[in-house]
Design a protein around this motif. Structure first.
Motif, PDB file in Angstrom:
ATOM      1  N   LEU A 227      -1.290 -11.279  -5.397  1.00 27.05           N
ATOM      2  CA  LEU A 227      -0.189 -12.238  -5.249  1.00 27.05           C
ATOM      3  C   LEU A 227       1.163 -11.526  -5.303  1.00 27.05           C
ATOM      4  CD1 LEU A 227      -1.534 -15.103  -7.531  1.00 27.05           C
ATOM      5  CD2 LEU A 227      -1.444 -15.085  -5.024  1.00 27.05           C
ATOM      6  N   ASN A 228       1.191 -10.363  -5.955  1.00 25.27           N
ATOM      7  CA  ASN A 228       2.445  -9.598  -5.995  1.00 25.27           C
ATOM      8  C   ASN A 228       2.841  -9.085  -4.615  1.00 25.27           C
ATOM      9  OD1 ASN A 228       3.330  -9.414  -8.910  1.00 25.27           O
ATOM     10  ND2 ASN A 228       1.208  -8.723  -9.114  1.00 25.27           N
ATOM     11  N   LEU A 229       1.863  -8.888  -3.732  1.00 26.76           N
ATOM     12  CA  LEU A 229       2.184  -8.492  -2.362  1.00 26.76           C
ATOM     13  C   LEU A 229       2.923  -9.623  -1.648  1.00 26.76           C
ATOM     14  CD1 LEU A 229      -1.159  -6.747  -1.297  1.00 26.76           C
ATOM     15  CD2 LEU A 229       0.999  -5.665  -1.955  1.00 26.76           C
ATOM     16  N   SER A 230       2.532 -10.859  -1.932  1.00 24.53           N
ATOM     17  CA  SER A 230       3.213 -12.007  -1.336  1.00 24.53           C
ATOM     18  C   SER A 230       4.653 -12.098  -1.831  1.00 24.53           C
ATOM     19  CB  SER A 230       2.460 -13.299  -1.659  1.00 24.53           C
ATOM     20  OG  SER A 230       1.166 -13.279  -1.100  1.00 24.53           O
ATOM     21  N   VAL A 231       4.862 -11.695  -3.089  1.00 31.59           N
ATOM     22  CA  VAL A 231       6.228 -11.662  -3.624  1.00 31.59           C
ATOM     23  C   VAL A 231       7.047 -10.599  -2.898  1.00 31.59           C
ATOM     24  CG1 VAL A 231       7.630 -11.166  -5.673  1.00 31.59           C
ATOM     25  CG2 VAL A 231       5.527 -12.520  -5.890  1.00 31.59           C
ATOM     26  N   LYS A 232       6.465  -9.406  -2.729  1.00 36.24           N
ATOM     27  CA  LYS A 232       7.175  -8.324  -2.037  1.00 36.24           C
ATOM     28  C   LYS A 232       7.478  -8.671  -0.586  1.00 36.24           C
ATOM     29  CE  LYS A 232       5.243  -4.603  -4.876  1.00 36.24           C
ATOM     30  NZ  LYS A 232       4.342  -3.410  -4.904  1.00 36.24           N
ATOM     31  N   ASN A 233       6.570  -9.418   0.049  1.00 33.37           N
ATOM     32  CA  ASN A 233       6.767  -9.796   1.449  1.00 33.37           C
ATOM     33  C   ASN A 233       7.725 -10.970   1.620  1.00 33.37           C
ATOM     34  OD1 ASN A 233       4.922  -7.843   2.167  1.00 33.37           O
ATOM     35  ND2 ASN A 233       3.178  -9.260   2.234  1.00 33.37           N
ATOM     36  N   GLY A 234       8.177 -11.537   0.513  1.00 35.52           N
ATOM     37  CA  GLY A 234       9.114 -12.647   0.597  1.00 35.52           C
ATOM     38  C   GLY A 234       8.466 -13.994   0.836  1.00 35.52           C
ATOM     39  N   GLU A 235       7.124 -14.045   0.770  1.00 38.04           N
ATOM     40  CA  GLU A 235       6.422 -15.318   0.993  1.00 38.04           C
ATOM     41  C   GLU A 235       6.380 -16.169  -0.264  1.00 38.04           C
ATOM     42  OE1 GLU A 235       3.098 -13.676   4.163  1.00 38.04           O
ATOM     43  OE2 GLU A 235       2.754 -13.429   2.010  1.00 38.04           O
ATOM     44  N   LEU A 236       6.404 -15.509  -1.418  1.00 40.30           N
ATOM     45  CA  LEU A 236       6.253 -16.209  -2.699  1.00 40.30           C
ATOM     46  C   LEU A 236       7.374 -15.795  -3.646  1.00 40.30           C
ATOM     47  CD1 LEU A 236       4.499 -17.937  -4.667  1.00 40.30           C
ATOM     48  CD2 LEU A 236       3.283 -15.818  -5.239  1.00 40.30           C
ATOM     49  N   PRO A 237       8.192 -16.745  -4.097  1.00 40.56           N
ATOM     50  CA  PRO A 237       9.240 -16.404  -5.067  1.00 40.56           C
ATOM     51  C   PRO A 237       8.639 -15.898  -6.378  1.00 40.56           C
ATOM     52  CG  PRO A 237       9.685 -18.536  -4.050  1.00 40.56           C
ATOM     53  CD  PRO A 237       8.293 -18.141  -3.653  1.00 40.56           C
ATOM     54  N   GLN A 238       9.244 -14.870  -6.929  1.00 44.82           N
ATOM     55  CA  GLN A 238       8.734 -14.273  -8.170  1.00 44.82           C
ATOM     56  C   GLN A 238       8.679 -15.295  -9.309  1.00 44.82           C
ATOM     57  OE1 GLN A 238       7.618 -10.899  -9.090  1.00 44.82           O
ATOM     58  NE2 GLN A 238       6.952 -12.241 -10.756  1.00 44.82           N
TER      59      GLN A 238
END
Length: 516
Positions: A227-238
């Motif tokens: 899920l941290n990859l989704s954060v890095k990709n801007g898909e998921l707010p931290q």
């Protein structure tokens, strides 16, 4: 008093007793759809068949009176097959879905229509409770789910699919306070989950929900795994990821970071805990399998139960095979947790099995208007903010849902019989199906004639209530339908008997106009 034998059990019953009631008097459960205490017994469904062991003759138990000396079988293979065939014949003429296509397509099997109906009424608290029954991380999925449910949404046959994914997100956002579902009583069992990605977090949530204590071990110094990859990709707010994990902590999940588990560590954990779930993500070499049997795509597990060859160790998510969809990983984590819960109670895991589901296919043009009777006109609403819908936008979008699921989802006797007998709904499908029709011109019930099995109970109940118009059978043979005589509307036919008719109806043909 006549004396008979059913399944080698001797029974004495009063004269005039039906076989069905004789069987029930000693705890033998014979299924029936058209039988109702206090009404005439007209054997139309034929799922209550029993066999005379002396002649081999089949007979409907609901309408056949006992005769002294009868010797009957209610459970052998021949009886089972006769009942199964009766159910399949009923299904061949049944036009209706049990579950909505969106729920069937959701890997996590979330009750999307019910969520939509709560949101449409502004009941966001209740909507989130429905979501959390199946999904551990709704706010996260509201941002990164690939929404396979929307691809099959029937609203696409009208204009565009309902925006289910963003509606799921707002259910998590607009809850009036922190919602933690009620857990079962503490079991005293300790579970370990290795890995804090979507599958591991989901498994931990559902294990705690079942009353077990659960510790999650993560090799990194931060939680969330892929899920941290989704954060890095801007898909998921931290902050969304952080908040969802914080909720799991409050729920009772214990997290340990910087805990890389090696082969020997796994052996110790397996001895210290009642069961272990491996959810460490995709493995790149055999050394990361922690001494477990490997398959082509990852760790070998029993395909049904998620159990590895080592007793007490299970695996889920990308360690079995790469999961590119977060919702699939979350669904696998839940199913693995359910299997582990069964293992803790009975010593072996259990596969997840979905109940029988009737499906009739794509909406025809003539049927679109029937489904719009439960919805509103209007194009799909697009969220104007990166954070999703406002309350008002969510309510308007949720109202576009067509209510494709059956109102008698949990108490349809046809569905129950189909599940019991593992019926093939397509076995006797020949020719064109009838069009779905929905009658809403009654304040308390909905009538869907293509779900009717012609049991006649509603006709008799209306007569007992002395309805002036009531209901009747119209047509002959295969074309017969239960309808209102004299071209009257159903609100004129059922003025006092509507609720009783809905409660007696064995399918969703007549159902109460419930909001949920």
């Amino acid at each position: 008093m006549p004396k008979l034998t059913i399944d080698n059990i001797a029974i004495n019953v009063p004269e005039g007793t039906t076989i069905l009631n004789a069987a029930r008097s000693v705890g033998i459960d014979i299924p029936s759809m058209c039988y109702l205490d206090g009404c005439s017994n007209h054997p139309t469904c034929m799922v209550c068949m029993v066999k005379d062991t002396q002649t081999g003759k089949m007979m409907p138990s609901c309408a056949t009176k006992v005769v002294d000396g009868m010797n009957l079988a209610s459970e052998d293979a021949e009886v089972f097959e006769a009942r199964k065939e009766a159910v399949e014949l009923l299904l061949s003429d049944h036009v209706g879905d049990c579950e909505a296509p969106c729920r069937v397509a959701c890997p996590a099997f979330m009750d999307i229509p019910k969520m939509n109906r709560f949101i449409a009424q502004g009941k966001f608290d209740e909507a989130l409770e429905i979501v959390k029954e199946e999904i551990a991380l709704p706010h996260i999925l509201g941002h990164i789910c690939s929404a396979p449910c929307e691809k099959v949404c029937r609203r696409k046959d009208v204009d565009e699919a309902v925006s289910i994914c963003i509606l799921k997100r707002i259910s998590a956002v607009e809850k009036s306070d922190i919602y933690l579902p009620e857990k079962k009583d503490a079991s005293g069992k300790k579970l370990a989950v290795i890995g804090s990605g979507p599958a591991g977090l989901s498994a931990a949530y559902h294990l705690v929900l079942e009353g077990h204590s659960c510790a999650v071990f993560e090799k990194e110094n931060s939680l969330g795994g892929s899920l941290n990859l989704s954060v890095k990709n801007g898909e998921l707010p931290q902050d969304i990821l952080t908040h969802e994990i914080e909720l799991l902590k409050q729920f009772g999940v214990v997290f340990h970071t910087n805990q890389k588990i090696e082969k020997e560590d796994l052996k110790k954990i397996n001895s210290d805990f009642d069961a272990v779930i491996l959810a460490i993500g995709n493995v790149s070499d055999e050394g990361e399998f922690l001494g477990l049997k490997a398959a082509k795509t990852g760790v070998w597990v029993d395909a049904d139960t998620f159990a590895t060859e080592t007793k007490g160790i299970f695996a889920t998510g990308s360690i079995i095979r790469l999961q590119k969809m977060a919702v699939k990983a979350i669904a696998m984590g839940k199913e693995c947790a359910w299997s582990v819960n069964e293992f803790l109670q009975k010593g072996e895991g259990k596969p997840t099995k979905r109940e029988f589901n009737s499906r009739f296919g794509t909406l025809r043009k003539a049927e679109v208007e029937e489904y719009l009777k439960e919805s509103v006109e209007g194009d799909r609403i697009e969220a104007k903010s990166d954070r999703g819908f406002t309350k008002e936008e969510a309510i308007a979008e949720a109202k576009r849902c067509l209510h494709c699921d059956c109102r008698k989802l949990d108490n349809c006797k046809l569905r129950t019989c189909a599940e019991t007998h593992q019926a093939d709904r397509r076995r006797f499908l020949f020719g064109e199906r009838n069009n779905v029709v929905k009658y809403f011109n009654h304040e308390s019930i909905v009538y869907e004639p293509e779900k009717c099995i012609k049991c006649g109970l509603c006709i008799e109940i209306a007569g007992k209530h002395k309805e002036q118009t009531g209901l009747t059978n119209m047509g002959r043979g295969f074309t017969v339908k239960v309808a209102v005589p004299f071209n009257q509307e159903i609100d004129k036919a059922l003025t006092v008997a509507a609720k009783d008719c809905a409660e007696a109806c064995p399918t969703g043909a007549i159902s109460l106009r419930s909001n949920y």
